[in-house]
Design a protein around this motif. Structure first.
Motif, PDB file in Angstrom:
ATOM      1  N   ASN A 116       1.048  -1.078  -0.221  1.00  0.00           N
ATOM      2  CA  ASN A 116      -0.316   0.251  -0.513  1.00  0.00           C
ATOM      3  C   ASN A 116       0.477   1.552  -0.267  1.00  0.00           C
ATOM      4  N   TYR A 119       2.504   1.779  -3.739  1.00  0.00           N
ATOM      5  CA  TYR A 119       1.151   2.820  -4.101  1.00  0.00           C
ATOM      6  C   TYR A 119       0.789   3.574  -3.885  1.00  0.00           C
ATOM      7  N   LEU A 122       4.355   5.594  -5.575  1.00  0.00           N
ATOM      8  CA  LEU A 122       4.334   5.338  -7.339  1.00  0.00           C
ATOM      9  C   LEU A 122       3.082   6.419  -7.661  1.00  0.00           C
ATOM     10  N   ASN A 123       1.381   6.338  -7.104  1.00  0.00           N
ATOM     11  CA  ASN A 123       1.360   6.738  -7.743  1.00  0.00           C
ATOM     12  C   ASN A 123       0.412   7.863  -7.882  1.00  0.00           C
ATOM     13  N   SER A 124       0.908   8.921  -5.992  1.00  0.00           N
ATOM     14  CA  SER A 124       0.428  10.196  -5.667  1.00  0.00           C
ATOM     15  C   SER A 124      -0.989   9.753  -5.307  1.00  0.00           C
ATOM     16  N   ALA A 125      -1.111   9.436  -4.444  1.00  0.00           N
ATOM     17  CA  ALA A 125      -2.585   8.711  -4.209  1.00  0.00           C
ATOM     18  C   ALA A 125      -3.288   9.849  -2.945  1.00  0.00           C
ATOM     19  N   SER A 126      -4.476   9.602  -3.395  1.00  0.00           N
ATOM     20  CA  SER A 126      -5.219  10.934  -2.301  1.00  0.00           C
ATOM     21  C   SER A 126      -6.002   9.800  -1.324  1.00  0.00           C
ATOM     22  N   THR A 129      -8.703   7.767  -2.489  1.00  0.00           N
ATOM     23  CA  THR A 129      -8.097   6.651  -3.362  1.00  0.00           C
ATOM     24  C   THR A 129      -7.453   4.911  -1.870  1.00  0.00           C
ATOM     25  N   ARG A 133      -8.453   1.637  -1.624  1.00  0.00           N
ATOM     26  CA  ARG A 133      -7.579   0.335  -1.403  1.00  0.00           C
ATOM     27  C   ARG A 133      -7.968  -0.780   0.477  1.00  0.00           C
TER      28      ARG A 133
END
Length: 230
Positions: A116, A119, A122-126, A129, A133
């Motif tokens: 996690n 993720y 690497l994906n600049s998750a908000s 998001t 997850r």
């Protein structure tokens, strides 16, 4: 959102779920240092899994069925099972059926937590998001860990069923993890309508496993006898 905030948000679901299942042990909680060690081993497991999965993708391709059940679920769940079986199954602290759940969930959530974090970075998750997850892959790993640990507990304390239960302890997490991944890979537009009932089933089954494992604890009988004597 700062990197520190992202990392903390990515770590929080795994730690919270581990605390939840740890505290579900009704009769004799496990040594926290050993649970933490298994969580750390789960984190470290991410790296050999990444290498093996990359090699298998080159060898077998990326067909959704093969990827879901062999490359993703097969590799991840077998290596988690391998760790728990060889490090914990014969350990002295594994003295009641629920302990299998605690240690299997610790390894599974260690793995899910670093996955996690990767993720998120690497994906600049908000935050939204990461919340999604937390509900899906992170809690999914916890459910697969409960399945694994439940059957390991049955294998440990039912010698006549040991071979069958050891098989189930590895096979069942692979099966349901594979189903989980296959839905996400193939049901592109309607996956949520399959995933919601699937997660409800997995949570319901896991909570039933938790209840059954606690009910089979030999310490439950001892506690009852102590109350009677008092």
């Amino acid at each position: 959102m700062s990197i520190v905030s992202v990392i903390l948000a990515a770590i929080a679901p795994g730690v919270a779920l581990l605390a939840y299942f740890y505290l579900k042990d009704r009769y004799d909680t496990e040594p926290i240092h050993l649970v933490g060690k298994m969580f750390l081993f789960g984190i470290l497991l991410v790296f050999p899994v990444m290498v093996l999965q990359r090699a298998f993708v080159h060898g077998f391709g990326d067909d959704p069925l093969v990827f879901s059940f062999l490359i993703s679920a097969g590799v991840e769940e077998f290596l988690k099972w391998f760790l728990v079986y060889f490090l914990i199954f014969r350990h002295a602290t594994f003295d009641e059926p629920y302990d299998g759940i605690v240690y299997s969930v610790a390894v599974s959530l260690g793995f899910a937590t670093l996955e996690n974090v990767f993720y998120a970075l690497l994906n600049s998750a908000s935050i939204s998001t990461l919340l999604m997850r937390a509900f899906l892959p992170v809690s999914g790993h916890a459910m697969f860990g409960v399945m694994m640990g439940y059957h390991l507990g049955k294998a440990k304390f039912n010698p006549e069923q040991r071979t069958r239960q050891l098989f189930y302890s590895c096979f069942m997490p692979i099966l349901w993890h594979g189903v989980f991944d296959y839905v996400l890979l193939t049901a592109k537009t309607y996956w949520i309508w399959i995933m919601l009932p699937l997660m409800a089933f997995l949570w319901g089954r896991s909570l039933w496993n938790v209840k059954r494992a606690n009910a089979r604890s030999p310490l439950r009988v001892l506690r009852r006898e102590e109350r009677v004597e008092m």
